[in-house]
Design a protein around this motif. Structure first.
Motif, mmCIF file in Angstrom:
data_model
loop_
_atom_site.group_PDB
_atom_site.id
_atom_site.type_symbol
_atom_site.label_atom_id
_atom_site.label_comp_id
_atom_site.label_asym_id
_atom_site.label_seq_id
_atom_site.Cartn_x
_atom_site.Cartn_y
_atom_site.Cartn_z
ATOM 1 N N ALA A 53 -4.998 7.295 0.017
ATOM 2 C CA ALA A 53 -4.184 6.082 0.146
ATOM 3 C C ALA A 53 -4.779 4.999 -0.743
ATOM 4 O O ALA A 53 -5.891 5.137 -1.260
ATOM 5 C CB ALA A 53 -4.155 5.623 1.603
ATOM 6 N N GLY A 92 0.803 -1.213 0.000
ATOM 7 C CA GLY A 92 0.000 0.000 0.000
ATOM 8 C C GLY A 92 0.836 1.263 0.000
ATOM 9 O O GLY A 92 2.047 1.235 0.242
ATOM 10 N N ILE A 93 0.146 2.365 -0.289
ATOM 11 C CA ILE A 93 0.765 3.688 -0.247
ATOM 12 C C ILE A 93 -0.192 4.645 0.464
ATOM 13 O O ILE A 93 -1.401 4.415 0.510
ATOM 14 C CB ILE A 93 1.083 4.244 -1.662
ATOM 15 N N ALA A 94 0.379 5.697 1.031
ATOM 16 C CA ALA A 94 -0.401 6.813 1.542
ATOM 17 C C ALA A 94 0.254 8.077 0.997
ATOM 18 O O ALA A 94 1.459 8.110 0.758
ATOM 19 C CB ALA A 94 -0.425 6.818 3.057
ATOM 20 N N ALA A 148 0.466 5.976 -6.353
ATOM 21 C CA ALA A 148 0.026 7.212 -5.712
ATOM 22 C C ALA A 148 -0.625 8.156 -6.713
ATOM 23 O O ALA A 148 -1.656 8.774 -6.423
ATOM 24 C CB ALA A 148 1.208 7.895 -5.026
ATOM 25 N N GLU A 197 -8.812 11.175 6.669
ATOM 26 C CA GLU A 197 -7.658 10.384 6.261
ATOM 27 C C GLU A 197 -6.842 11.195 5.259
ATOM 28 O O GLU A 197 -7.273 12.255 4.805
ATOM 29 C CB GLU A 197 -8.110 9.085 5.581
ATOM 30 N N MET A 243 5.015 5.966 2.291
ATOM 31 C CA MET A 243 4.493 7.304 2.064
ATOM 32 C C MET A 243 5.028 7.826 0.739
ATOM 33 O O MET A 243 6.185 7.602 0.407
ATOM 34 C CB MET A 243 4.928 8.256 3.180
ATOM 35 N N ARG A 271 -2.467 7.250 10.767
ATOM 36 C CA ARG A 271 -1.495 7.672 9.754
ATOM 37 C C ARG A 271 -1.700 9.145 9.404
ATOM 38 O O ARG A 271 -0.753 9.917 9.330
ATOM 39 C CB ARG A 271 -1.642 6.772 8.524
ATOM 40 N N SER A 277 3.505 -0.522 3.953
ATOM 41 C CA SER A 277 3.068 0.634 3.172
ATOM 42 C C SER A 277 4.171 1.674 3.151
ATOM 43 O O SER A 277 4.994 1.742 4.057
ATOM 44 C CB SER A 277 1.811 1.270 3.776
ATOM 45 N N GLU A 294 -4.056 6.578 -7.496
ATOM 46 C CA GLU A 294 -4.994 6.667 -6.377
ATOM 47 C C GLU A 294 -5.438 8.112 -6.127
ATOM 48 O O GLU A 294 -6.595 8.354 -5.799
ATOM 49 C CB GLU A 294 -4.368 6.082 -5.102
#
Length: 199
Positions: free
Chosen positions: A88, A55-57, A101, A85, A136, A178, A134, A104
């Motif tokens: 992500a 995953g990514i945020a 990213a 949030e 960033m 997060r 995950s 998304e």
């Protein structure tokens, strides 16, 4: 030496599954341990020991005004309520975290993400939350907000949040952990060097 004897998958769902592990204590006795993972059994971190992000945020600042951060207020079914949030998502097969990213950000917000590649490499690596890893991704967002690419199950409001609003959100709203940590960074950042905390 592995600290388990056997792992079995207990569910068969598309995005997340429950696993049972015959875990081994320091003294050598076994006990039942349960965990959830997005990975198929052969890619569980307990087996592969790799740190490939699922995953990514996204920590995205408004390109025209770096004194605003992009946040989403999304309905979360386990809470039966909305939660603040940062955008992500999951890394699709064949994607880099940066490609994920960009995709998304467009899907959730309609905005275009310009990746910020500066800063120390240690802040760009993936980190764990149990079996999931995950990373960033940092950058600037521009364009028009749109819900055109959101899935039918998504209920997302996109927000450009300034520092005063960020402090109010942290003080009284439901916020993902997060997002809370990234808002704390944002509160202390300077508009002229918004990513200085990555150095």
């Amino acid at each position: 030496m592995d600290r388990y004897k056997k792992i079995e998958r207990l569910t068969d769902n598309r995005f997340l599954n429950l696993y049972h592990m015959d875990a081994v204590t320091r003294s050598g006795s076994t006990f039942d341990y349960y965990f959830a993972s997005r990975n198929p059994k052969e890619r569980l971190k307990a087996i592969t020991h790799e740190n490939r992000p699922e995953g990514i945020a996204i920590y995205a600042l408004c390109k025209e005004n770096p004194g605003q951060i992009v946040m989403i207020r999304q309905f979360r079914y386990p809470l039966n309520d909305y939660m603040y949030e940062i955008p992500a998502g999951l890394v699709d097969p064949g994607e880099t975290p940066e490609q994920s990213a960009i995709r998304e950000m467009k899907e959730e917000t309609g905005l275009t993400l310009e990746i910020y590649e500066g800063g120390d490499v240690c802040f760009h690596r993936p980190f764990f939350m149990t079996d999931e890893s995950s990373t960033m991704v940092y950058g600037y967002a521009s364009g028009e907000i749109s819900s055109l690419w959101q899935e039918a199950s998504e209920d997302i409001e996109v927000c450009f949040v300034d520092r005063k609003q960020a402090r109010a959100i942290l003080g009284s709203e439901r916020v993902s952990v997060r997002a809370a940590y990234m808002l704390m960074q944002f509160l202390h950042a300077k508009d002229e060097e918004p990513f200085a905390f990555l150095n």
